[in-house]
Structures are given as C-alpha cells and as structure tokens.
Scaffold this motif. Sequence first.
Motif, PDB file in Angstrom:
ATOM      1  N   MET A   1      34.433  48.424  62.739  1.00 21.02           N
ATOM      2  CA  MET A   1      35.778  49.378  62.547  1.00 21.02           C
ATOM      3  C   MET A   1      35.513  50.691  63.419  1.00 21.02           C
ATOM      4  O   MET A   1      34.268  51.125  63.402  1.00 21.02           O
ATOM      5  CB  MET A   1      35.930  49.719  61.076  1.00 21.02           C
ATOM      6  N   GLN A   2      36.527  51.213  63.830  1.00 26.76           N
ATOM      7  CA  GLN A   2      36.478  52.347  64.517  1.00 26.76           C
ATOM      8  C   GLN A   2      36.452  53.428  63.817  1.00 26.76           C
ATOM      9  O   GLN A   2      36.789  53.583  62.651  1.00 26.76           O
ATOM     10  CB  GLN A   2      37.470  52.016  65.604  1.00 26.76           C
ATOM     11  N   SER A   3      36.242  54.680  64.642  1.00 28.10           N
ATOM     12  CA  SER A   3      36.194  56.033  63.890  1.00 28.10           C
ATOM     13  C   SER A   3      37.763  56.414  63.616  1.00 28.10           C
ATOM     14  O   SER A   3      38.734  55.610  64.200  1.00 28.10           O
ATOM     15  CB  SER A   3      35.630  57.113  64.627  1.00 28.10           C
ATOM     16  N   LEU A   4      38.015  56.938  62.456  1.00 31.90           N
ATOM     17  CA  LEU A   4      39.321  56.966  62.093  1.00 31.90           C
ATOM     18  C   LEU A   4      39.571  58.626  61.634  1.00 31.90           C
ATOM     19  O   LEU A   4      38.694  59.068  61.250  1.00 31.90           O
ATOM     20  CB  LEU A   4      40.271  56.052  61.268  1.00 31.90           C
ATOM     21  N   ASP A   5      40.781  59.235  61.681  1.00 29.03           N
ATOM     22  CA  ASP A   5      41.283  60.291  60.801  1.00 29.03           C
ATOM     23  C   ASP A   5      42.470  60.063  60.301  1.00 29.03           C
ATOM     24  O   ASP A   5      43.271  59.425  60.828  1.00 29.03           O
ATOM     25  CB  ASP A   5      41.498  61.553  61.903  1.00 29.03           C
ATOM     26  N   PHE A   6      42.785  60.388  58.902  1.00 23.03           N
ATOM     27  CA  PHE A   6      44.064  60.407  58.138  1.00 23.03           C
ATOM     28  C   PHE A   6      44.157  61.570  57.281  1.00 23.03           C
ATOM     29  O   PHE A   6      43.484  62.358  56.628  1.00 23.03           O
ATOM     30  CB  PHE A   6      43.682  59.206  57.248  1.00 23.03           C
ATOM     31  N   GLU A   7      45.270  61.811  57.385  1.00 22.31           N
ATOM     32  CA  GLU A   7      45.706  62.888  56.555  1.00 22.31           C
ATOM     33  C   GLU A   7      47.288  62.764  55.984  1.00 22.31           C
ATOM     34  O   GLU A   7      48.334  62.439  56.739  1.00 22.31           O
ATOM     35  CB  GLU A   7      45.950  64.482  57.186  1.00 22.31           C
ATOM     36  N   SER A   8      47.640  62.857  54.703  1.00 26.23           N
ATOM     37  CA  SER A   8      48.892  62.722  54.221  1.00 26.23           C
ATOM     38  C   SER A   8      49.294  63.534  52.940  1.00 26.23           C
ATOM     39  O   SER A   8      48.064  63.711  52.080  1.00 26.23           O
ATOM     40  CB  SER A   8      49.145  61.310  53.741  1.00 26.23           C
ATOM     41  N   PHE A  17      47.391  53.278  53.061  1.00 25.55           N
ATOM     42  CA  PHE A  17      46.249  53.528  54.122  1.00 25.55           C
ATOM     43  C   PHE A  17      44.725  53.036  53.426  1.00 25.55           C
ATOM     44  O   PHE A  17      43.888  52.255  53.870  1.00 25.55           O
ATOM     45  CB  PHE A  17      46.123  55.037  54.432  1.00 25.55           C
ATOM     46  N   LEU A  18      44.633  53.346  52.082  1.00 26.32           N
ATOM     47  CA  LEU A  18      43.498  53.050  51.508  1.00 26.32           C
ATOM     48  C   LEU A  18      43.317  51.433  51.144  1.00 26.32           C
ATOM     49  O   LEU A  18      42.231  50.937  51.334  1.00 26.32           O
ATOM     50  CB  LEU A  18      43.565  53.702  50.098  1.00 26.32           C
ATOM     51  N   ASN A  19      44.572  50.728  50.902  1.00 23.25           N
ATOM     52  CA  ASN A  19      44.545  49.192  51.230  1.00 23.25           C
ATOM     53  C   ASN A  19      43.870  48.790  52.328  1.00 23.25           C
ATOM     54  O   ASN A  19      43.156  47.879  52.399  1.00 23.25           O
ATOM     55  CB  ASN A  19      45.933  48.822  50.812  1.00 23.25           C
ATOM     56  N   SER A  20      44.431  49.505  53.660  1.00 25.15           N
ATOM     57  CA  SER A  20      43.903  48.901  54.884  1.00 25.15           C
ATOM     58  C   SER A  20      42.761  49.334  55.338  1.00 25.15           C
ATOM     59  O   SER A  20      41.864  48.648  55.904  1.00 25.15           O
ATOM     60  CB  SER A  20      44.975  49.417  55.771  1.00 25.15           C
ATOM     61  N   ALA A  21      41.976  50.533  54.689  1.00 18.55           N
ATOM     62  CA  ALA A  21      40.678  50.777  55.082  1.00 18.55           C
ATOM     63  C   ALA A  21      39.644  50.643  54.380  1.00 18.55           C
ATOM     64  O   ALA A  21      38.502  50.607  54.705  1.00 18.55           O
ATOM     65  CB  ALA A  21      40.889  52.476  55.146  1.00 18.55           C
ATOM     66  N   TYR A  22      40.018  50.393  53.067  1.00 21.22           N
ATOM     67  CA  TYR A  22      38.794  49.744  51.970  1.00 21.22           C
ATOM     68  C   TYR A  22      39.075  48.530  51.312  1.00 21.22           C
ATOM     69  O   TYR A  22      38.627  47.686  51.783  1.00 21.22           O
ATOM     70  CB  TYR A  22      38.816  50.949  51.050  1.00 21.22           C
ATOM     71  N   ALA A  62      40.722  49.076  41.804  1.00 19.81           N
ATOM     72  CA  ALA A  62      40.462  48.525  42.999  1.00 19.81           C
ATOM     73  C   ALA A  62      39.912  47.203  42.827  1.00 19.81           C
ATOM     74  O   ALA A  62      39.271  46.925  41.901  1.00 19.81           O
ATOM     75  CB  ALA A  62      39.940  49.353  43.907  1.00 19.81           C
ATOM     76  N   ASP A  63      40.372  46.210  43.833  1.00 17.70           N
ATOM     77  CA  ASP A  63      39.457  45.086  44.049  1.00 17.70           C
ATOM     78  C   ASP A  63      38.053  45.220  44.514  1.00 17.70           C
ATOM     79  O   ASP A  63      37.572  46.220  45.058  1.00 17.70           O
ATOM     80  CB  ASP A  63      40.194  44.011  44.999  1.00 17.70           C
ATOM     81  N   PRO A  64      37.068  44.237  44.378  1.00 17.65           N
ATOM     82  CA  PRO A  64      35.937  44.617  45.147  1.00 17.65           C
ATOM     83  C   PRO A  64      35.824  45.114  46.532  1.00 17.65           C
ATOM     84  O   PRO A  64      36.696  44.316  47.365  1.00 17.65           O
ATOM     85  CB  PRO A  64      35.178  43.047  44.891  1.00 17.65           C
ATOM     86  N   LEU A  65      35.076  45.805  46.700  1.00 22.06           N
ATOM     87  CA  LEU A  65      35.030  46.606  48.087  1.00 22.06           C
ATOM     88  C   LEU A  65      34.298  45.735  49.071  1.00 22.06           C
ATOM     89  O   LEU A  65      34.683  45.581  50.328  1.00 22.06           O
ATOM     90  CB  LEU A  65      34.344  47.893  47.927  1.00 22.06           C
ATOM     91  N   GLY A  66      33.366  44.888  48.755  1.00 21.23           N
ATOM     92  CA  GLY A  66      32.458  44.051  49.430  1.00 21.23           C
ATOM     93  C   GLY A  66      31.534  44.532  50.269  1.00 21.23           C
ATOM     94  O   GLY A  66      30.810  43.965  51.240  1.00 21.23           O
ATOM     95  N   ARG A  67      31.256  46.043  50.052  1.00 22.54           N
ATOM     96  CA  ARG A  67      30.210  46.574  50.728  1.00 22.54           C
ATOM     97  C   ARG A  67      29.418  47.609  49.809  1.00 22.54           C
ATOM     98  O   ARG A  67      30.007  47.929  48.889  1.00 22.54           O
ATOM     99  CB  ARG A  67      30.701  47.405  51.837  1.00 22.54           C
ATOM    100  N   VAL A  68      28.457  47.908  49.990  1.00 20.45           N
ATOM    101  CA  VAL A  68      27.526  48.844  49.273  1.00 20.45           C
ATOM    102  C   VAL A  68      28.254  50.167  49.494  1.00 20.45           C
ATOM    103  O   VAL A  68      28.315  50.535  50.724  1.00 20.45           O
ATOM    104  CB  VAL A  68      26.083  49.009  49.538  1.00 20.45           C
ATOM    105  N   CYS A  69      28.555  50.861  48.517  1.00 20.14           N
ATOM    106  CA  CYS A  69      29.212  52.389  48.644  1.00 20.14           C
ATOM    107  C   CYS A  69      28.394  53.410  48.018  1.00 20.14           C
ATOM    108  O   CYS A  69      28.569  53.414  46.827  1.00 20.14           O
ATOM    109  CB  CYS A  69      30.642  52.243  48.423  1.00 20.14           C
ATOM    110  N   LEU A  70      27.573  54.365  48.922  1.00 19.56           N
ATOM    111  CA  LEU A  70      26.848  55.465  48.403  1.00 19.56           C
ATOM    112  C   LEU A  70      27.939  56.536  48.392  1.00 19.56           C
ATOM    113  O   LEU A  70      28.409  56.846  49.534  1.00 19.56           O
ATOM    114  CB  LEU A  70      25.812  55.849  49.156  1.00 19.56           C
TER     115      LEU A  70
END
Length: 314
Positions: A1-8, A17-22, A62-70
Amino acid sequence: MQSLDFESGDLAVTEEFLNSAYTRMQIGNDGPREVRTRIRREVLGPINFDQLDMGFDMAYDADPLGRVCLVTIHSGQIEEIYHDFGPDTFVPGQTGMLTPHDLPYSGVIRTSRFDATMFDPAILNRVATGAGEERVRLSGHRPVSTTAGHRLRRVVAHLQQIASDPDAANSPLTVATASDYLAATVLTTMPTTAEHEPDATDRHDAHPDTVRRAIAYMESHLGDRIAITDVAAATFVTPRALQLAFRRHLDTTPLEYLQRLRLAAAHEQLGAALPGDGQTVATIAYRWGFTHPGRFATAYRRAYGRPPRQTLRG
C-alpha cells in the motif's frame, strides 16, 4: 500500500475512506465538535506508519483489521473495548496494541492525535525464537513494563523517520532490517505467546559446529534479507539453540555478529570508494542495513578508531 494523505470534514466521506484504508467499519460523531479528520501514511516495506488527527469524538465498530496495530497517543484519548480484556483507555504518552488482528473491535477516539503502526502478524512468527509451528500472538495490549513502553515508542519513532526518507524506504536491505527490528522489539516489549527458554535438545545442539555453519551462511548472504530463523534453518538447529551457541562460544548474539560482519563490509566498501563515484557514507551505510547514520558512525568509530568519512576520503 502506498503513502497517502487524507483530509475531510464530512462524516460519510471519512467513513468511506476508513473502510478502504483499514477495514469495514461504521462510525459516528459521539461529541459536540464538528467532524475533522486528517490522516497521513508513510510506508516502509510491510509496515504502515499512520499519523491520525481526529478532531472530533469518533465512535467506531469495526471488523477484524487483519494486522497488528500499535498506537502511540499524543493528545486526547482512545477508549477501546477489548473482547479478551474488557474496556481500557489510552492517554497521551502511552503506547500499546489497539486491537488483536483477528477480532472485531470498537470504541471511541476522543478528539485525539495519535500514531498507528501496522504490520502483518506473520512477521512476528518469522522473527520469534522458539515459535515452532505455533503462531505467535500478542497476549496483552500493553507493554510488559514502563521501560518496555519507552523502548517501543523510541523504536517506532526511529522507524517513522526512516520511512519518511525516500532513499532508506527504497532500500531492500533497509526494509528487511526495519521489519525484523520492529518485530524483535515487539516480541521483547509486549506480552506474547513466544517461548524464549532453550530445551535439552537446544542445549545439545549449541556446539561450535553450529556457530561455524551459521557464520558461513551469514558471510555468503551478507547482502540478503535474512532473519535469525533463516540462519537457524540453514544450520539445522532451532533459533533457541542458535542463540545459545553464540552466547556460549562467542559471548554475543547471532544478530550482533551479523551486524559486525556488515560493519566490516561497509568498512571495505568505504575504503574502496573512488572520488567522483557518487558514494557517500550514508549510501554505503544503507547498503549494509545501517539505517541511522549517527549510530552507524558511532559503531564504526568504536570498531575502527576513526569516523567513516575519514575512511571514505582516505
């Protein structure tokens, strides 16, 4: 996944956005402030470093993230509901696991600015000593001690700096070293299911031949992405036995010895560099997996009695 910037400033756009990024989730505004969301992501190989500024009280399911999140909290707070541990709250200055990777999660982000560091849990299993066929899991959501929490935050901050440097972020060896570095830090600072004590077979296998085979493998793969599990597999012993063998016969660890070999390789390349060939101390350091120029210079001076720039110019 590439770097990204989001503001809203729109709740529906933020949720999309959160659904697509996480992961798939539903969010709501749980406070009086208007919606304001800012998110920036830097990527270092398999690791995402997200900087989030949630200017409102965002409730989420939220559904399971599938990744360790610190997460590391800078302002505000996060109220998380853990399926295994019950509710808990992270406040500024604290670092811990937001959610187990395979469980749904919910809570409220209270007008918070925080960092989220995410990676595939398989990295823990690859790096862990004694994991065997069992998958390593984080068995708690907070560091094992205050000191461990400080160390984890420092390592994450260091890797965030590397991720923001294009030269470092695009170096395969740097990326490999960084992911192993983060995983090893998590394994030693967070409660996990990994085993750490050698058994009778490991003690029997911790003989000089194990060390010799391991060193031969390291020397022939010095520029490759290798972890302790790779060295152990090539040496036909467990990672625990490999650790014990190096401690017993060389009074060091396999990773420390590998760093010593890479430092020697950097020393040789510095000495062989020619004027005008474009090589610098930083590029050579990155080539051999040293991601922090200051620490490389310190280690180099300790080993060779002079700064690396003198070897390059000499």
